[in-house]
Enzyme design. Structure first.
Site, PDB file in Angstrom:
ATOM      1  N   LYS A  78       0.842  -1.208   0.000  1.00 11.81           N
ATOM      2  CA  LYS A  78       0.000   0.000   0.000  1.00 11.81           C
ATOM      3  C   LYS A  78       0.873   1.253   0.000  1.00 11.81           C
ATOM      4  O   LYS A  78       2.089   1.166   0.239  1.00 11.81           O
ATOM      5  CB  LYS A  78      -0.901  -0.030   1.242  1.00 11.81           C
ATOM      6  CG  LYS A  78      -0.131  -0.098   2.546  1.00 11.81           C
ATOM      7  CD  LYS A  78      -1.031  -0.550   3.688  1.00 11.81           C
ATOM      8  CE  LYS A  78      -0.286  -0.495   5.009  1.00 11.81           C
ATOM      9  NZ  LYS A  78      -1.077  -1.061   6.097  1.00 11.81           N
TER      10      LYS A  78
ATOM     11  N   TYR B  74      14.939  30.850   4.277  1.00 15.38           N
ATOM     12  CA  TYR B  74      13.732  31.526   4.762  1.00 15.38           C
ATOM     13  C   TYR B  74      13.810  31.864   6.248  1.00 15.38           C
ATOM     14  O   TYR B  74      14.335  31.081   7.044  1.00 15.38           O
ATOM     15  CB  TYR B  74      12.508  30.630   4.556  1.00 15.38           C
ATOM     16  CG  TYR B  74      12.050  30.523   3.119  1.00 15.38           C
ATOM     17  CD1 TYR B  74      11.674  31.659   2.399  1.00 15.38           C
ATOM     18  CD2 TYR B  74      11.976  29.283   2.490  1.00 15.38           C
ATOM     19  CE1 TYR B  74      11.242  31.551   1.077  1.00 15.38           C
ATOM     20  CE2 TYR B  74      11.534  29.172   1.175  1.00 15.38           C
ATOM     21  CZ  TYR B  74      11.173  30.317   0.476  1.00 15.38           C
ATOM     22  OH  TYR B  74      10.739  30.210  -0.812  1.00 15.38           O
TER      23      TYR B  74
HETATM   24  C1  LIG Z   1      -0.416  -1.889   6.732  1.00 18.03           C
HETATM   25  C2  LIG Z   1      -1.021  -3.133   7.247  1.00 18.03           C
HETATM   26  C3  LIG Z   1      -0.243  -4.283   7.368  1.00 18.03           C
HETATM   27  C4  LIG Z   1       1.242  -4.292   7.152  1.00 18.03           C
HETATM   28  O1  LIG Z   1       1.885  -3.777   8.276  1.00 18.03           O
HETATM   29  P1  LIG Z   1       3.465  -3.745   8.449  1.00 18.03           P
HETATM   30  O2  LIG Z   1       3.668  -3.346   9.852  1.00 18.03           O
HETATM   31  O3  LIG Z   1       3.995  -2.740   7.485  1.00 18.03           O
HETATM   32  O4  LIG Z   1       3.971  -5.102   8.152  1.00 18.03           O
HETATM   33  C5  LIG Z   1      -0.887  -5.453   7.758  1.00 18.03           C
HETATM   34  N1  LIG Z   1      -2.220  -5.470   8.013  1.00 18.03           N
HETATM   35  C6  LIG Z   1      -2.973  -4.374   7.934  1.00 18.03           C
HETATM   36  C7  LIG Z   1      -4.418  -4.466   8.245  1.00 18.03           C
HETATM   37  C8  LIG Z   1      -2.409  -3.168   7.563  1.00 18.03           C
HETATM   38  O5  LIG Z   1      -3.167  -2.079   7.499  1.00 18.03           O
END
Ligand SMILES: *Cc1c(COP(=O)(O)O)cnc(C)c1O
Length: 374
Positions: free
Chosen positions: A40, A266
């Protein structure tokens, strides 16, 4: 538009490291459990278009993403196998689930009925709330959960829960995690007792590292595959060695001498105490360099040497003090994350300077830097 990729700012992806991390995390999978990598947020900022196909070449055949759009993108670049959408999809977008053969998370039983109402024979995994209280049908609602499996137009092929305190082994966290896992086990036994046998998954990166005994058919591992954990102090507790996949680099764009008493950047936030050599660098907070690295809180690497950031990080540029690094020229490579010679700046360094976790640093990297395999 195609351009010289190592131009202004870019991200290098060490695919050998991705392979090492995939093998390392696979080596600690509980019996019968397979990786379902989380890619993701554009593969945690790394670029899903390069990461997902590489994982597929390494034998991965199931992925999870946050949104239906992310799932559709993966299909667009030739990712086959199961793609689980972990987040909520608006009913107006249910057609994407069908069109791209995505498995949707039923965020609770009411939502499962919405998916069923689409009438398009969608596939789902039902989220179960065992204590995180974010998504999922409350674990105790077994009757409701069982009835979701009888919905006429929805194929529920899996159930999963998410652990919210699995990143430490402290007594309190371990007790809460055990409560979540045993609630999930109990629900599964109820389903089995009623002749319902879905796939089940519970572990993410930290779950797999700290609590592999909770098992499951899949481990939804994201962060660890990219070779980092959320916090540096967790690294010594990890049973496998991980290697960072990502380096973030830019170039010196201009170099000048600034007299004592002159300001840089800045807000007059930096005043030279003596004559200094200042290099401008073609990367800024819009590329994901936290603005909190301003005024010496962070540094960059040039020619294998450390140069403190001076003044405030700008949207597209930052300035570094290169007085002690001889011969710095426009076009020289600047490392924001990664190794240069004997020096290294890690995602942990940035996370600590920014008061956050590496997950946020990486996933907030901008879209502008080209992603390049090395
Ligand atoms: C993002 C997510 C994961 C992966 O988590 P990591 O800590 O990056 O391994 C797994 N399950 C869900 C429901 C998530 O939202």
């Amino acid at each position: 538009m195609k351009s010289f990729e190592r131009g202004r700012a870019w991200i290098e992806l060490d695919m050998a490291a991705l392979k090492v991390n995939t093998a390392a995390m696979s080596s600690i999978l509980p019996p019968g459990c397979r990786l379902m990598p989380a890619v993701k947020a554009d593969a945690y900022g790394h670029g899903a278009a390069l990461i997902a196909p590489e994982l597929q070449r390494l034998g991965v055949d199931a992925f999870c993403v946050a949104s239906a759009e992310e799932g559709a993108e993966l299909r667009g670049i030739g990712v086959t196998g199961e793609i689980l959408v972990l987040g909520w999809t608006h009913p107006e977008n249910f057609r994407l689930l069908k069109e791209y053969s995505l498995t949707q998370t039923a965020v609770d039983c009411a939502y499962a009925r919405l998916l069923d109402g689409y009438g398009g024979e969608l596939t789902a995994h039902l989220a179960i709330d065992t204590g995180m209280h974010r998504l999922g049908e409350p674990c105790m609602n077994t009757a409701e959960i069982l009835s979701a499996f009888s919905l006429p137009h929805l194929r529920i092929t899996g159930v999963f829960t998410h652990l919210c305190a699995d990143d430490t082994l402290s007594a309190a966290d371990a007790a809460y995690t055990e409560r979540q896992a045993s609630a999930f086990r109990w629900l599964l036994s109820e389903l089995h007792r009623h002749g319902v046998f879905p796939k089940a998954h519970i572990l993410g990166s930290y779950g797999l590292i700290n609590y592999p005994q909770y098992g499951g058919d899949y481990a939804r591992v994201g962060l660890a595959l990219f070779g980092v954990l959320s916090r540096r102090e967790d690294v010594p507790l990890c049973p496998v060695r991980l290697r960072p996949v990502l380096s973030l680099r830019s170039r010196v764009t201009s170099v000048r001498t600034v007299a004592a008493g002159e300001c840089v950047g800045y807000g007059l936030a930096y005043t030279a105490g003596s004559e200094r050599r200042i290099a401008s660098v073609g990367i800024g907070y819009a590329d994901g360099v936290p603005r909190s690295l301003s005024c010496g809180a962070g540094s960059v690497l040039i020619a294998g040497r450390r140069a403190p950031i001076v003044g405030r990080v700008c949207m597209d540029q930052l300035m570094a003090d290169v007085t002690d690094i001889p011969g710095v020229q426009p076009g020289d490579i600047v490392t924001l994350i990664g190794r240069d010679g004997g020096e290294e700046i890690s995602a942990y360094d940035l996370a600590e300077a920014d008061g956050t976790i590496t997950n946020e640093i990486l996933s907030r990297l901008g879209r502008r830097p080209a992603r390049i395999r090395v």
